[in-house]
Structure formats: C-alpha cells, structure tokens
Write a protein that holds these residues in place. Structure first.
Motif, PDB file in Angstrom:
ATOM      1  N   MET A  61       0.436  -1.592  -0.248  1.00 30.99           N
ATOM      2  CA  MET A  61      -0.181   0.121   0.139  1.00 30.99           C
ATOM      3  C   MET A  61       1.070   0.985  -0.095  1.00 30.99           C
ATOM      4  SD  MET A  61      -2.814  -0.961   0.282  1.00 30.99           S
ATOM      5  CE  MET A  61      -3.952  -0.244   0.354  1.00 30.99           C
ATOM      6  N   ARG A  62       1.904   0.994   0.458  1.00 32.23           N
ATOM      7  CA  ARG A  62       2.744   2.433   0.677  1.00 32.23           C
ATOM      8  C   ARG A  62       4.371   1.922  -0.289  1.00 32.23           C
ATOM      9  NH1 ARG A  62      -1.121   4.568   1.939  1.00 32.23           N
ATOM     10  NH2 ARG A  62      -1.703   5.296   3.727  1.00 32.23           N
ATOM     11  N   GLY A  63       5.182   3.174  -0.091  1.00 26.06           N
ATOM     12  CA  GLY A  63       6.461   3.747  -0.710  1.00 26.06           C
ATOM     13  C   GLY A  63       6.756   2.968  -2.208  1.00 26.06           C
ATOM     14  N   ASP A  64       8.314   2.415  -2.771  1.00 27.58           N
ATOM     15  CA  ASP A  64       8.328   2.568  -3.341  1.00 27.58           C
ATOM     16  C   ASP A  64       7.645   1.761  -4.576  1.00 27.58           C
ATOM     17  OD1 ASP A  64      10.477   4.636  -3.050  1.00 27.58           O
ATOM     18  OD2 ASP A  64      11.805   3.233  -2.548  1.00 27.58           O
ATOM     19  N   HIS A  65       7.484  -0.065  -4.148  1.00 27.53           N
ATOM     20  CA  HIS A  65       7.271  -0.761  -5.013  1.00 27.53           C
ATOM     21  C   HIS A  65       4.644  -0.736  -4.165  1.00 27.53           C
ATOM     22  CE1 HIS A  65      10.461  -2.381  -5.370  1.00 27.53           C
ATOM     23  NE2 HIS A  65      11.306  -2.101  -3.863  1.00 27.53           N
ATOM     24  N   LYS A  66       4.351   0.524  -4.238  1.00 30.77           N
ATOM     25  CA  LYS A  66       2.793   1.026  -4.541  1.00 30.77           C
ATOM     26  C   LYS A  66       2.710  -0.285  -5.039  1.00 30.77           C
ATOM     27  CE  LYS A  66      -0.163   4.558  -3.277  1.00 30.77           C
ATOM     28  NZ  LYS A  66       0.019   5.714  -2.726  1.00 30.77           N
ATOM     29  N   LYS A  67       1.024  -0.881  -5.046  1.00 28.96           N
ATOM     30  CA  LYS A  67       0.229  -1.997  -5.811  1.00 28.96           C
ATOM     31  C   LYS A  67       0.627  -2.930  -6.678  1.00 28.96           C
ATOM     32  CE  LYS A  67      -2.301   3.463  -6.573  1.00 28.96           C
ATOM     33  NZ  LYS A  67      -2.353   3.735  -7.980  1.00 28.96           N
ATOM     34  N   LYS A  68       2.237  -2.908  -6.047  1.00 24.89           N
ATOM     35  CA  LYS A  68       2.160  -4.094  -6.152  1.00 24.89           C
ATOM     36  C   LYS A  68       2.314  -5.378  -4.998  1.00 24.89           C
ATOM     37  CE  LYS A  68       6.560  -2.366  -8.642  1.00 24.89           C
ATOM     38  NZ  LYS A  68       8.093  -3.099  -8.372  1.00 24.89           N
ATOM     39  N   SER A  69       1.859  -6.690  -5.966  1.00 24.63           N
ATOM     40  CA  SER A  69       1.386  -7.451  -4.922  1.00 24.63           C
ATOM     41  C   SER A  69       1.877  -9.301  -5.169  1.00 24.63           C
ATOM     42  CB  SER A  69      -0.654  -8.151  -4.644  1.00 24.63           C
ATOM     43  OG  SER A  69      -0.005  -8.833  -6.109  1.00 24.63           O
ATOM     44  N   GLY A  70       1.834 -10.077  -4.105  1.00 26.44           N
ATOM     45  CA  GLY A  70       2.770 -11.452  -4.321  1.00 26.44           C
ATOM     46  C   GLY A  70       2.673 -12.373  -2.951  1.00 26.44           C
ATOM     47  N   LYS A  71       2.983 -13.257  -3.067  1.00 25.63           N
ATOM     48  CA  LYS A  71       3.347 -13.882  -2.041  1.00 25.63           C
ATOM     49  C   LYS A  71       4.319 -13.913  -0.762  1.00 25.63           C
ATOM     50  CE  LYS A  71       1.293 -18.218  -3.074  1.00 25.63           C
ATOM     51  NZ  LYS A  71       1.580 -19.692  -3.046  1.00 25.63           N
ATOM     52  N   GLU A  85       7.808 -12.322  -2.615  1.00 21.73           N
ATOM     53  CA  GLU A  85       7.729 -12.994  -3.794  1.00 21.73           C
ATOM     54  C   GLU A  85       8.114 -11.980  -5.030  1.00 21.73           C
ATOM     55  OE1 GLU A  85       6.687 -16.545  -4.972  1.00 21.73           O
ATOM     56  OE2 GLU A  85       7.427 -17.683  -2.459  1.00 21.73           O
ATOM     57  N   GLY A  86       8.748 -11.718  -5.824  1.00 18.38           N
ATOM     58  CA  GLY A  86       9.212 -10.729  -6.579  1.00 18.38           C
ATOM     59  C   GLY A  86       9.396  -9.102  -6.542  1.00 18.38           C
ATOM     60  N   ILE A  87       9.590  -9.085  -4.823  1.00 14.61           N
ATOM     61  CA  ILE A  87       9.843  -7.189  -4.930  1.00 14.61           C
ATOM     62  C   ILE A  87      11.227  -7.103  -4.407  1.00 14.61           C
ATOM     63  CG2 ILE A  87       9.256  -5.938  -3.442  1.00 14.61           C
ATOM     64  CD1 ILE A  87       6.572  -6.960  -5.309  1.00 14.61           C
ATOM     65  N   LEU A 106       1.188  -3.017   4.134  1.00 10.96           N
ATOM     66  CA  LEU A 106       0.290  -3.993   3.599  1.00 10.96           C
ATOM     67  C   LEU A 106      -0.502  -4.412   3.896  1.00 10.96           C
ATOM     68  CD1 LEU A 106       3.618  -7.419   4.070  1.00 10.96           C
ATOM     69  CD2 LEU A 106       3.248  -5.174   2.189  1.00 10.96           C
ATOM     70  N   MET A 107      -1.380  -5.197   3.199  1.00 13.44           N
ATOM     71  CA  MET A 107      -2.388  -5.864   3.142  1.00 13.44           C
ATOM     72  C   MET A 107      -2.476  -7.025   2.211  1.00 13.44           C
ATOM     73  SD  MET A 107      -6.750  -3.683   1.410  1.00 13.44           S
ATOM     74  CE  MET A 107      -6.575  -3.927   0.117  1.00 13.44           C
ATOM     75  N   ILE A 108      -3.576  -7.727   3.120  1.00 18.52           N
ATOM     76  CA  ILE A 108      -3.824  -9.528   2.203  1.00 18.52           C
ATOM     77  C   ILE A 108      -4.959  -9.332   1.804  1.00 18.52           C
ATOM     78  CG2 ILE A 108      -3.610 -11.927   3.737  1.00 18.52           C
ATOM     79  CD1 ILE A 108      -2.651 -11.050   6.286  1.00 18.52           C
ATOM     80  N   THR A 109      -4.677 -10.013   0.907  1.00 15.65           N
ATOM     81  CA  THR A 109      -5.475 -10.006   0.273  1.00 15.65           C
ATOM     82  C   THR A 109      -6.575 -10.991  -0.251  1.00 15.65           C
ATOM     83  OG1 THR A 109      -3.620 -10.365  -1.928  1.00 15.65           O
ATOM     84  CG2 THR A 109      -5.076  -8.548  -1.563  1.00 15.65           C
ATOM     85  N   ASN A 110      -5.389 -12.862   0.171  1.00 17.23           N
ATOM     86  CA  ASN A 110      -5.683 -14.115   0.152  1.00 17.23           C
ATOM     87  C   ASN A 110      -4.484 -14.459   1.627  1.00 17.23           C
ATOM     88  OD1 ASN A 110      -6.698 -16.528  -0.797  1.00 17.23           O
ATOM     89  ND2 ASN A 110      -5.535 -16.806  -2.240  1.00 17.23           N
ATOM     90  N   LEU A 111      -5.707 -15.359   2.016  1.00 15.63           N
ATOM     91  CA  LEU A 111      -5.089 -15.995   2.991  1.00 15.63           C
ATOM     92  C   LEU A 111      -4.433 -17.583   2.771  1.00 15.63           C
ATOM     93  CD1 LEU A 111      -7.578 -14.719   5.594  1.00 15.63           C
ATOM     94  CD2 LEU A 111      -5.399 -14.682   6.018  1.00 15.63           C
TER      95      LEU A 111
END
Length: 132
Positions: A61-71, A85-87, A106-111
């Motif tokens: 949600m914040r920082g240089d990698h904003k709006k990216k997601s991964g496991k 992973e991937g960041i 961060l925000m959890i999108t899938n548990l």
C-alpha cells in the motif's frame, strides 16, 4: 532500569516509540506483525487485521513498490519485516536481493489456510456470529 515495560501506554516521542518496539518480547512482536485484511476478507471473517504468514498473498500500500502484490516468502519477527516474492532490488554488483517491507504498509488479499489452528481462529468468530 527495565528495558521493556509491560504497562507502557504511549509517548509522542518517536525515540521512545522505537525503543518500545525494539525491546518488545516475541509475544508482543507477534501482535506488531498484524496486517490489515482486504475489504472482502474483512467482511467474510469479521477481522480487521490478522497476523501475516509465509504463503499469504499481500498488496503493498505504501512505498516505492506501491500497488504491487505477491506471495509472502519470509517473515522476520526479530526485525519486524516481511519479504515478498518478486519484490527485489538490483545491487551495484548486479545481484538481486529481496526488499524488506514493514507489515503496516501491507494488506492481505488472500490468506493461506493450510494451518488448522489458523483456519479455526478465523472460523471461530464467524460461528459465534451465526448463533446470535
């Protein structure tokens, strides 16, 4: 003088806030590693935040990698950081290293519900609501 005080309430002084987090025992650090749930998960499980674990899918949600997601690939409790992973960032010598991210960003999108205890904790609150 004690390093960590159990009944410490709060301070506006940032250095005291950092000292509290730095000297906190592991059972308190677990609570500091909680991450907000996505709106869908929030309504489904009736939790606002939940402890992050390896295998969860998160959105930055914040920082240089904003709006990216991964496991989540690694959770470091001692330093209160999460690795995804991937960041990655590229070092000067050309090698890549994972970027540590604070759980508050961060925000959890899938548990990941492989753990029976974790699944039971999520379902416990929803079962109580259904009975009422």
């Amino acid at each position: 003088m004690k390093e960590w005080v159990k009944n410490w309430i709060a301070s506006k002084n940032p250095s005291k806030q950092r000292k509290y987090r730095h000297n906190a025992p592991l059972h308190i650090r677990h609570k500091l590693m909680h991450v907000h749930l996505s709106p869908e998960l929030r309504t489904k499980y009736d939790f606002r935040q939940f402890g992050v674990r390896k295998g969860d899918t998160v959105l930055i949600m914040r920082g240089d990698h904003k709006k990216k997601s991964g496991k989540v690939s690694r959770v470091m409790l001692k330093v209160e950081k999460v690795y995804i992973e991937g960041i990655v960032t590229i070092k000067k010598d050309g090698s890549t290293v994972q970027v540590p991210i604070k759980p508050s960003n961060l925000m959890i999108t899938n548990l990941d519900l492989e753990d029976k205890r974790r699944k039971a904790k999520l379902e416990f609150k929803t079962k109580g609501k259904e009975k009422k």
